[in-house]
Design a protein around this motif. Structure first.
Motif, PDB file in Angstrom:
ATOM      1  N   ARG A 160     -36.353  -4.887  47.575  1.00 23.50           N
ATOM      2  CA  ARG A 160     -35.254  -5.451  48.364  1.00 23.50           C
ATOM      3  C   ARG A 160     -34.950  -4.539  49.559  1.00 23.50           C
ATOM      4  N   PRO A 161     -34.685  -5.122  50.712  1.00 29.43           N
ATOM      5  CA  PRO A 161     -34.450  -4.309  51.915  1.00 29.43           C
ATOM      6  C   PRO A 161     -33.092  -3.620  51.878  1.00 29.43           C
ATOM      7  N   THR A 162     -32.967  -2.538  52.615  1.00 24.38           N
ATOM      8  CA  THR A 162     -31.699  -1.823  52.740  1.00 24.38           C
ATOM      9  C   THR A 162     -30.591  -2.783  53.166  1.00 24.38           C
ATOM     10  N   GLY A 163     -29.474  -2.696  52.458  1.00 25.79           N
ATOM     11  CA  GLY A 163     -28.339  -3.551  52.775  1.00 25.79           C
ATOM     12  C   GLY A 163     -28.290  -4.839  51.989  1.00 25.79           C
ATOM     13  N   ASP A 164     -29.332  -5.148  51.230  1.00 27.65           N
ATOM     14  CA  ASP A 164     -29.344  -6.367  50.415  1.00 27.65           C
ATOM     15  C   ASP A 164     -28.314  -6.221  49.300  1.00 27.65           C
ATOM     16  N   PRO A 165     -27.303  -7.084  49.234  1.00 28.47           N
ATOM     17  CA  PRO A 165     -26.276  -6.960  48.189  1.00 28.47           C
ATOM     18  C   PRO A 165     -26.797  -7.238  46.789  1.00 28.47           C
ATOM     19  N   GLU A 166     -28.020  -7.743  46.680  1.00 34.18           N
ATOM     20  CA  GLU A 166     -28.602  -8.003  45.363  1.00 34.18           C
ATOM     21  C   GLU A 166     -29.233  -6.761  44.741  1.00 34.18           C
ATOM     22  N   THR A 191     -13.793   7.554  45.411  1.00 39.75           N
ATOM     23  CA  THR A 191     -13.791   7.808  46.851  1.00 39.75           C
ATOM     24  C   THR A 191     -15.121   7.419  47.493  1.00 39.75           C
ATOM     25  N   VAL A 192     -16.220   7.883  46.909  1.00 42.56           N
ATOM     26  CA  VAL A 192     -17.532   7.577  47.487  1.00 42.56           C
ATOM     27  C   VAL A 192     -17.823   6.078  47.394  1.00 42.56           C
ATOM     28  N   LEU A 193     -17.454   5.473  46.275  1.00 40.39           N
ATOM     29  CA  LEU A 193     -17.712   4.053  46.088  1.00 40.39           C
ATOM     30  C   LEU A 193     -16.944   3.222  47.111  1.00 40.39           C
ATOM     31  N   LYS A 194     -15.639   3.493  47.231  1.00 37.04           N
ATOM     32  CA  LYS A 194     -14.797   2.656  48.099  1.00 37.04           C
ATOM     33  C   LYS A 194     -14.975   2.984  49.573  1.00 37.04           C
ATOM     34  N   GLN A 195     -15.165   4.267  49.900  1.00 37.24           N
ATOM     35  CA  GLN A 195     -15.210   4.643  51.310  1.00 37.24           C
ATOM     36  C   GLN A 195     -16.615   4.605  51.904  1.00 37.24           C
ATOM     37  N   TRP A 196     -17.646   4.629  51.046  1.00 37.17           N
ATOM     38  CA  TRP A 196     -19.004   4.632  51.607  1.00 37.17           C
ATOM     39  C   TRP A 196     -19.917   3.583  50.981  1.00 37.17           C
ATOM     40  N   ALA A 197     -20.072   3.599  49.673  1.00 41.54           N
ATOM     41  CA  ALA A 197     -21.119   2.785  49.047  1.00 41.54           C
ATOM     42  C   ALA A 197     -20.935   1.292  49.290  1.00 41.54           C
ATOM     43  N   ILE A 198     -19.708   0.804  49.161  1.00 41.08           N
ATOM     44  CA  ILE A 198     -19.486  -0.633  49.345  1.00 41.08           C
ATOM     45  C   ILE A 198     -19.704  -1.044  50.794  1.00 41.08           C
ATOM     46  N   SER A 199     -19.090  -0.301  51.714  1.00 42.40           N
ATOM     47  CA  SER A 199     -19.121  -0.719  53.113  1.00 42.40           C
ATOM     48  C   SER A 199     -20.397  -0.329  53.838  1.00 42.40           C
ATOM     49  N   ARG A 200     -20.963   0.846  53.511  1.00 46.25           N
ATOM     50  CA  ARG A 200     -22.096   1.349  54.284  1.00 46.25           C
ATOM     51  C   ARG A 200     -23.443   1.085  53.636  1.00 46.25           C
ATOM     52  N   MET A 201     -23.482   0.982  52.302  1.00 47.12           N
ATOM     53  CA  MET A 201     -24.735   0.710  51.593  1.00 47.12           C
ATOM     54  C   MET A 201     -24.787  -0.731  51.076  1.00 47.12           C
ATOM     55  N   ARG A 243     -32.974   9.374  21.918  1.00 45.89           N
ATOM     56  CA  ARG A 243     -31.541   9.337  22.213  1.00 45.89           C
ATOM     57  C   ARG A 243     -31.098   7.892  22.445  1.00 45.89           C
ATOM     58  N   SER A 244     -29.810   7.656  22.208  1.00 47.91           N
ATOM     59  CA  SER A 244     -29.210   6.339  22.422  1.00 47.91           C
ATOM     60  C   SER A 244     -28.368   6.350  23.689  1.00 47.91           C
ATOM     61  N   LEU A 245     -28.215   5.178  24.298  1.00 43.07           N
ATOM     62  CA  LEU A 245     -27.508   5.075  25.572  1.00 43.07           C
ATOM     63  C   LEU A 245     -26.432   3.999  25.540  1.00 43.07           C
ATOM     64  N   HIS A 246     -25.249   4.351  26.046  1.00 46.30           N
ATOM     65  CA  HIS A 246     -24.247   3.349  26.391  1.00 46.30           C
ATOM     66  C   HIS A 246     -24.621   2.767  27.745  1.00 46.30           C
ATOM     67  N   VAL A 247     -24.427   1.473  27.916  1.00 48.35           N
ATOM     68  CA  VAL A 247     -24.757   0.799  29.171  1.00 48.35           C
ATOM     69  C   VAL A 247     -23.482   0.186  29.741  1.00 48.35           C
ATOM     70  N   LEU A 248     -23.209   0.481  31.009  1.00 48.07           N
ATOM     71  CA  LEU A 248     -22.009  -0.028  31.672  1.00 48.07           C
ATOM     72  C   LEU A 248     -22.371  -0.673  33.000  1.00 48.07           C
ATOM     73  N   ASP A 249     -21.589  -1.682  33.387  1.00 48.27           N
ATOM     74  CA  ASP A 249     -21.828  -2.385  34.643  1.00 48.27           C
ATOM     75  C   ASP A 249     -20.549  -2.504  35.451  1.00 48.27           C
ATOM     76  N   TRP A 250     -20.732  -2.477  36.768  1.00 47.91           N
ATOM     77  CA  TRP A 250     -19.637  -2.694  37.721  1.00 47.91           C
ATOM     78  C   TRP A 250     -20.136  -3.676  38.767  1.00 47.91           C
ATOM     79  N   LYS A 251     -19.285  -4.645  39.143  1.00 48.23           N
ATOM     80  CA  LYS A 251     -19.656  -5.571  40.205  1.00 48.23           C
ATOM     81  C   LYS A 251     -18.511  -5.688  41.200  1.00 48.23           C
ATOM     82  N   HIS A 252     -18.886  -5.713  42.469  1.00 42.83           N
ATOM     83  CA  HIS A 252     -17.904  -5.776  43.552  1.00 42.83           C
ATOM     84  C   HIS A 252     -17.291  -7.171  43.623  1.00 42.83           C
ATOM     85  N   VAL A 253     -15.988  -7.202  43.711  1.00 39.75           N
ATOM     86  CA  VAL A 253     -15.273  -8.463  43.871  1.00 39.75           C
ATOM     87  C   VAL A 253     -14.740  -8.526  45.293  1.00 39.75           C
ATOM     88  N   GLU A 254     -15.165  -9.517  46.036  1.00 38.64           N
ATOM     89  CA  GLU A 254     -14.740  -9.635  47.443  1.00 38.64           C
ATOM     90  C   GLU A 254     -13.236  -9.888  47.535  1.00 38.64           C
TER      91      GLU A 254
END
Length: 254
Positions: A160-166, A191-201, A243-254
């Protein structure tokens, strides 16, 4: 290069050194994130080898050497420099574009593939700073999934290309034990998520895995809106142990 350009927002530039940085909000304003520096390697080796940190990072060896830390800093530096170069290039083109409204200008912000500031530092009273950790957003590796399904997921995601929300992303981080239990990583991630990752990535989906027993990391993610989707037992071998892993997900809500 001047920092007035929207292409660099919300990053600031140290007037003395020219280094970019992102400051945490009050009451944590003595904590900043900067690009990596060669001197980070020694501090990284100390932190990663600490028994309060090492078991949760999934490193393949019992000891994380200085040479490995130096290689990691080189990797971090290449990624950071690539983003800074892309931002500078987009700023150079900015003068050729006339924006009629702020919304149009916002749309012209060039999406980037990473966050250029990942080294976490604490400012000291004398103006110096101390390296205390790292945070990085990367394309997801689905550590809990077995191949060939995992290979297929990674290949499709990387295509997927840079900037693809998928694109599906993951977060990796560590913090010096001296700064544990202060709520710092919760604020850093927010801070990084809200100020950079969502808007810039254009990050819209984060999928992370945490070793069972690492309740602190699970708490950090949950406080930032991640939802625990399950636990996968004995799915990954680390230093000869399943080892065992917990799995967590986050999705952006517009």
């Amino acid at each position: 290069m001047p920092m007035s350009s929207a292409q660099f927002s919300p990053l600031e530039r140290n007037p003395a050194t020219g280094e970019l940085f992102l400051r945490l909000p009050s009451p944590h304003s003595t904590i900043i994130l900067t690009p990596p520096r060669p001197s980070d390697a020694a501090a990284i080796a100390v932190i990663v080898n600490d028994p309060a940190v090492h078991p949760w990072l999934g490193r393949p060896n019992d000891i994380f050497t200085l040479e490995e830390a130096q290689a990691l800093v080189s990797e971090y530096t290449r990624a950071s420099s690539a983003v800074i170069y892309a931002l500078e290039e987009s700023t150079a083109l900015e003068g050729t574009i006339t924006s009629a409204t702020p919304s149009v200008q916002c749309e012209q912000l060039v999406p980037v593939a990473d966050c250029p500031v990942r080294s976490i530092r604490e400012l000291q009273a004398d103006g110096t700073d101390v390296y205390i950790g790292n945070i990085a957003f990367k394309r997801c590796n689905w550590h809990e999934v077995q191949s060939p399904e995992r290979d297929q997921l990674i290949a499709a995601n990387n295509a997927r290309p840079t900037g693809d929300p998928e694109i599906v992303w993951q977060v990796s981080d560590f913090l010096a034990p001296t700064h544990h239990r202060r709520g710092l990583m919760t604020v850093i991630l927010a801070t990084v998520l809200k100020q950079w990752a969502i808007s810039r990535m254009r990050v819209h989906h984060l999928h992370v895995s945490v070793f069972t027993g690492n309740t602190g990391s699970v708490r950090v993610f949950e406080k930032n809106g991640f939802v625990l989707s399950g636990t996968v037992e004995h799915c990954i071998e680390i230093r000869g142990e399943m080892r065992s892993l917990h799995v967590l997900d986050w999705k952006h809500v517009e």
